[in-house]
Design a protein around this motif. Structure first.
Motif, PDB file in Angstrom:
ATOM      1  N   PHE A  34       5.248  -5.426  -1.056  1.00 49.42           N
ATOM      2  CA  PHE A  34       6.682  -5.699  -0.981  1.00 49.42           C
ATOM      3  C   PHE A  34       7.474  -4.434  -1.322  1.00 49.42           C
ATOM      4  O   PHE A  34       8.442  -4.094  -0.634  1.00 49.42           O
ATOM      5  CB  PHE A  34       7.055  -6.847  -1.921  1.00 49.42           C
ATOM      6  CG  PHE A  34       8.495  -7.245  -1.814  1.00 49.42           C
ATOM      7  CD1 PHE A  34       8.921  -8.080  -0.792  1.00 49.42           C
ATOM      8  CD2 PHE A  34       9.429  -6.792  -2.729  1.00 49.42           C
ATOM      9  CE1 PHE A  34      10.254  -8.449  -0.681  1.00 49.42           C
ATOM     10  CE2 PHE A  34      10.763  -7.154  -2.633  1.00 49.42           C
ATOM     11  CZ  PHE A  34      11.168  -7.988  -1.608  1.00 49.42           C
ATOM     12  N   THR A  35       7.064  -3.726  -2.362  1.00 51.21           N
ATOM     13  CA  THR A  35       7.740  -2.488  -2.754  1.00 51.21           C
ATOM     14  C   THR A  35       7.613  -1.431  -1.661  1.00 51.21           C
ATOM     15  O   THR A  35       8.588  -0.741  -1.333  1.00 51.21           O
ATOM     16  CB  THR A  35       7.175  -1.956  -4.086  1.00 51.21           C
ATOM     17  OG1 THR A  35       7.380  -2.959  -5.086  1.00 51.21           O
ATOM     18  CG2 THR A  35       7.857  -0.665  -4.517  1.00 51.21           C
ATOM     19  N   VAL A  36       6.420  -1.317  -1.079  1.00 52.76           N
ATOM     20  CA  VAL A  36       6.213  -0.379   0.033  1.00 52.76           C
ATOM     21  C   VAL A  36       7.147  -0.736   1.191  1.00 52.76           C
ATOM     22  O   VAL A  36       7.811   0.139   1.755  1.00 52.76           O
ATOM     23  CB  VAL A  36       4.731  -0.381   0.492  1.00 52.76           C
ATOM     24  CG1 VAL A  36       4.570   0.322   1.840  1.00 52.76           C
ATOM     25  CG2 VAL A  36       3.845   0.250  -0.567  1.00 52.76           C
ATOM     26  N   ALA A  37       7.223  -2.006   1.531  1.00 52.29           N
ATOM     27  CA  ALA A  37       8.085  -2.442   2.632  1.00 52.29           C
ATOM     28  C   ALA A  37       9.546  -2.108   2.343  1.00 52.29           C
ATOM     29  O   ALA A  37      10.271  -1.632   3.220  1.00 52.29           O
ATOM     30  CB  ALA A  37       7.918  -3.942   2.866  1.00 52.29           C
ATOM     31  N   GLU A  38       9.969  -2.339   1.107  1.00 48.72           N
ATOM     32  CA  GLU A  38      11.358  -2.043   0.745  1.00 48.72           C
ATOM     33  C   GLU A  38      11.637  -0.545   0.840  1.00 48.72           C
ATOM     34  O   GLU A  38      12.698  -0.122   1.315  1.00 48.72           O
ATOM     35  CB  GLU A  38      11.655  -2.556  -0.657  1.00 48.72           C
ATOM     36  CG  GLU A  38      13.117  -2.470  -1.035  1.00 48.72           C
ATOM     37  CD  GLU A  38      13.433  -3.224  -2.294  1.00 48.72           C
ATOM     38  OE1 GLU A  38      14.578  -3.693  -2.400  1.00 48.72           O
ATOM     39  OE2 GLU A  38      12.569  -3.346  -3.187  1.00 48.72           O
ATOM     40  N   MET A  39      10.690   0.254   0.409  1.00 48.77           N
ATOM     41  CA  MET A  39      10.874   1.699   0.498  1.00 48.77           C
ATOM     42  C   MET A  39      10.904   2.172   1.957  1.00 48.77           C
ATOM     43  O   MET A  39      11.726   3.021   2.323  1.00 48.77           O
ATOM     44  CB  MET A  39       9.786   2.414  -0.293  1.00 48.77           C
ATOM     45  CG  MET A  39       9.918   2.184  -1.800  1.00 48.77           C
ATOM     46  SD  MET A  39       8.648   3.027  -2.774  1.00 48.77           S
ATOM     47  CE  MET A  39       9.357   4.693  -2.783  1.00 48.77           C
ATOM     48  N   LEU A  40      10.057   1.611   2.791  1.00 46.40           N
ATOM     49  CA  LEU A  40      10.089   1.938   4.221  1.00 46.40           C
ATOM     50  C   LEU A  40      11.407   1.497   4.840  1.00 46.40           C
ATOM     51  O   LEU A  40      12.008   2.231   5.637  1.00 46.40           O
ATOM     52  CB  LEU A  40       8.912   1.285   4.955  1.00 46.40           C
ATOM     53  CG  LEU A  40       7.541   1.886   4.683  1.00 46.40           C
ATOM     54  CD1 LEU A  40       6.450   0.985   5.248  1.00 46.40           C
ATOM     55  CD2 LEU A  40       7.435   3.296   5.257  1.00 46.40           C
TER      56      LEU A  40
END
Length: 92
Positions: A43-49
């Motif tokens: 989820f954090t990776v997706a938000e950063m992307l």
């Protein structure tokens, strides 16, 4: 039993949760700590992307592999995007 039925029941159950405490209790029962951490990391990776961060920054901040970042990046157009837009609206 049909696996779609099971998935529908799971989603129905999640939709009954009313706050963060209830979500935490439910997911603590439904997932191992490692599974929950993996979901949170994705989820954090997706938000950063979604916020146009570069791979090197994502790796540094999350510890995610390039394979995970790439996999998450391929699926950011639907559910994640909707969630981030709603989170943004709720913070305004």
């Amino acid at each position: 039993m049909d696996k779609n039925y099971s998935l529908d029941r799971l989603f129905d159950a999640i939709l009954t949760l009313k706050n963060k405490k209830e979500c935490a209790q439910f997911f603590a029962d439904a997932c191992t700590p490692k599974e929950l951490q993996a979901i949170a990391q994705r989820f954090t990776v997706a938000e950063m992307l979604y916020n146009k961060r570069v791979y090197s920054e994502i790796i540094e901040q999350t510890g995610a592999s390039t394979a995970t970042i790439s996999r998450v990046g391929r699926s950011i157009n639907n559910g994640y995007k909707m969630a981030f837009e709603r989170l943004k609206q709720s913070n305004e």
